[in-house]
Design an enzyme around this catalytic site. Structure first.
Site, PDB file in Angstrom:
ATOM      1  CG  HIS A  34      -3.095 -11.151  62.395  1.00  0.00           C
ATOM      2  ND1 HIS A  34      -3.358 -10.893  63.852  1.00  0.00           N
ATOM      3  CD2 HIS A  34      -4.449 -11.706  62.179  1.00  0.00           C
ATOM      4  CE1 HIS A  34      -4.579 -10.862  64.167  1.00  0.00           C
ATOM      5  NE2 HIS A  34      -5.190 -11.637  63.251  1.00  0.00           N
ATOM      6  CG  HIS A  37      -3.311 -15.044  65.601  1.00  0.00           C
ATOM      7  ND1 HIS A  37      -3.531 -14.729  64.228  1.00  0.00           N
ATOM      8  CD2 HIS A  37      -4.565 -15.238  65.974  1.00  0.00           C
ATOM      9  CE1 HIS A  37      -4.933 -14.749  63.807  1.00  0.00           C
ATOM     10  NE2 HIS A  37      -5.506 -15.367  64.767  1.00  0.00           N
ATOM     11  CE  LYS A 149     -10.944  -7.686  65.275  1.00  0.00           C
ATOM     12  NZ  LYS A 149     -11.058  -8.821  64.790  1.00  0.00           N
ATOM     13  CB  SER A 186      -7.915 -14.187  59.679  1.00  0.00           C
ATOM     14  OG  SER A 186      -6.998 -14.534  60.850  1.00  0.00           O
TER      15      SER A 186
HETATM   16  P1  AMP Z   1      -9.141 -15.957  65.833  1.00  0.00           P
HETATM   17  O1  AMP Z   1      -7.793 -16.646  64.967  1.00  0.00           O
HETATM   18  O2  AMP Z   1      -9.525 -15.153  64.883  1.00  0.00           O
HETATM   19  O3  AMP Z   1      -9.987 -17.141  66.303  1.00  0.00           O
HETATM   20  O4  AMP Z   1      -8.364 -15.393  66.867  1.00  0.00           O
HETATM   21  C1  AMP Z   1      -7.762 -15.992  67.927  1.00  0.00           C
HETATM   22  C2  AMP Z   1      -7.180 -15.197  69.022  1.00  0.00           C
HETATM   23  O5  AMP Z   1      -6.516 -14.133  68.636  1.00  0.00           O
HETATM   24  C3  AMP Z   1      -8.297 -14.655  69.677  1.00  0.00           C
HETATM   25  O6  AMP Z   1      -8.366 -14.728  71.266  1.00  0.00           O
HETATM   26  C4  AMP Z   1      -8.511 -13.545  69.231  1.00  0.00           C
HETATM   27  O7  AMP Z   1      -9.287 -12.469  69.941  1.00  0.00           O
HETATM   28  C5  AMP Z   1      -7.084 -12.896  69.259  1.00  0.00           C
HETATM   29  N1  AMP Z   1      -6.731 -11.715  68.326  1.00  0.00           N
HETATM   30  C6  AMP Z   1      -7.538 -11.599  66.931  1.00  0.00           C
HETATM   31  N2  AMP Z   1      -7.044 -10.381  66.650  1.00  0.00           N
HETATM   32  C7  AMP Z   1      -6.282  -9.872  67.264  1.00  0.00           C
HETATM   33  C8  AMP Z   1      -5.864  -8.506  67.251  1.00  0.00           C
HETATM   34  N3  AMP Z   1      -5.610  -7.677  66.443  1.00  0.00           N
HETATM   35  N4  AMP Z   1      -5.405  -7.898  68.582  1.00  0.00           N
HETATM   36  C9  AMP Z   1      -5.199  -8.986  69.837  1.00  0.00           C
HETATM   37  N5  AMP Z   1      -5.601 -10.466  69.615  1.00  0.00           N
HETATM   38  C10 AMP Z   1      -6.301 -10.691  68.467  1.00  0.00           C
END
Ligand code: AMP
Length: 287
Positions: A34, A37, A149, A186
């Protein structure tokens, strides 16, 4: 854009890039990409010659009763988004390549991994640090990008990189939110419309807490009470924790001095959501 599926191929590709002196930016994700990312990907693209995005739903960071099986995996859509962002390499290792028979080694950042989310998810952060260490050893990045986040994750990864001498710069970028204030995640895909409305209390409570602090309130217990009252008004929300802590040590703060991290985790039905804000108490601007 090249999709790489094995650790060996990723290592060989990165070592070749290093020979050409190209700088490598790395964005580790679990997919279901999203705008949060994408903000990391865009920054990596700006700051490096080449960007590697990993998409890997890491089984060892999920507890036995957590959502590993239902976690969204829209791989084709994710690859399209990476292509649109002009990512050079997407690394999608298979779980059996990452954790083959006989896998025994874990990376654990003590203390920092046991509090906040670690209290209710006891093996989560060692799963995160282990996979990130393994991914660093596959991608050899110069810079790696993480989101605020997951504030506790960011602090823990910074600590791990320092403690284990990973030659990588860790960059932590701001939370991307919907216009409503809801932090993109997500896991928001699990929420029905009524739950999504209730989920707004997280960001609303954090904003109210920030206004109180900037207005001169210093007593953390009082601020937590205000948050608890606000959050409890949303019927589908169950509190996991409300914490006001030092943003580096993650130790609880009683009296807020200059700045603090307010972190929340809430259950909405079967979905666990987190959000946080760093508040600078010296900044007396209301709002
Ligand atoms: P994930 O796919 O949830 O493991 O997240 C991958 C990376 O994206 C991690 O470093 C999260 O902190 C970052 N991330 C997830 N959601 C957000 C958001 N809303 N704003 C900024 N970074 C995010």
């Amino acid at each position: 854009m090249q999709v790489i599926k094995t650790i060996k191929k990723m290592q060989a590709t990165s070592l070749n890039l290093k020979r050409t002196r190209a700088s490598i930016g790395f964005v580790p994700t679990m997919g279901a990409l999203h705008e949060g990312h994408l903000s990391l990907i865009r920054r990596s693209r700006r700051e490096n010659d080449v960007t590697v995005v990993s998409i890997f739903v890491n089984p060892i960071q999920f507890g036995p009763s957590e959502d590993l099986n239902r976690y969204p995996r829209p791989l084709q859509q994710d690859l399209r988004l990476c292509m649109q962002e002009k990512v050079e390499y997407v690394f999608c290792p298979r779980p059996e390549d990452m954790y083959p028979e006989g896998f025994k080694t874990f990376v654990e950042v003590r203390e920092l991994g046991a509090v906040l989310c670690g209290a209710s998810r006891p093996t989560h952060f060692r799963g995160v640090t282990t996979v990130v260490a393994k991914l660093f050893n596959a991608v050899f990045p110069d810079r790696a990008y993480f989101g605020q986040k997951d504030c506790q994750q960011a602090v823990i990864i910074e600590r791990m990189a320092r403690d284990l001498n990973f030659p990588v710069m860790i960059e932590v970028l701001p939370i991307i939110r919907e216009r409503s204030g809801l932090a993109l995640s997500s896991r928001n895909a699990y929420l029905d419309p009524a739950q999504k409305k209730d989920a707004l209390v997280l960001s609303k409570a954090l904003s109210s807490a920030a206004v109180l602090i900037r207005g001169g309130t210093r007593d953390a217990a009082r601020i937590k009470r205000v948050i608890r009252t606000m959050v409890s008004a949303a019927h589908s929300v169950k509190i996991d924790y409300i914490a006001i802590v030092d943003k580096q040590t993650l130790k609880p703060v009683k009296k807020i001095q200059d700045s603090c991290l307010i972190a929340l985790a809430m259950w909405i039905g079967k979905t666990r959501l987190i959000d946080n804000i760093v508040v600078n108490a010296q900044n007396r601007k209301a709002g």
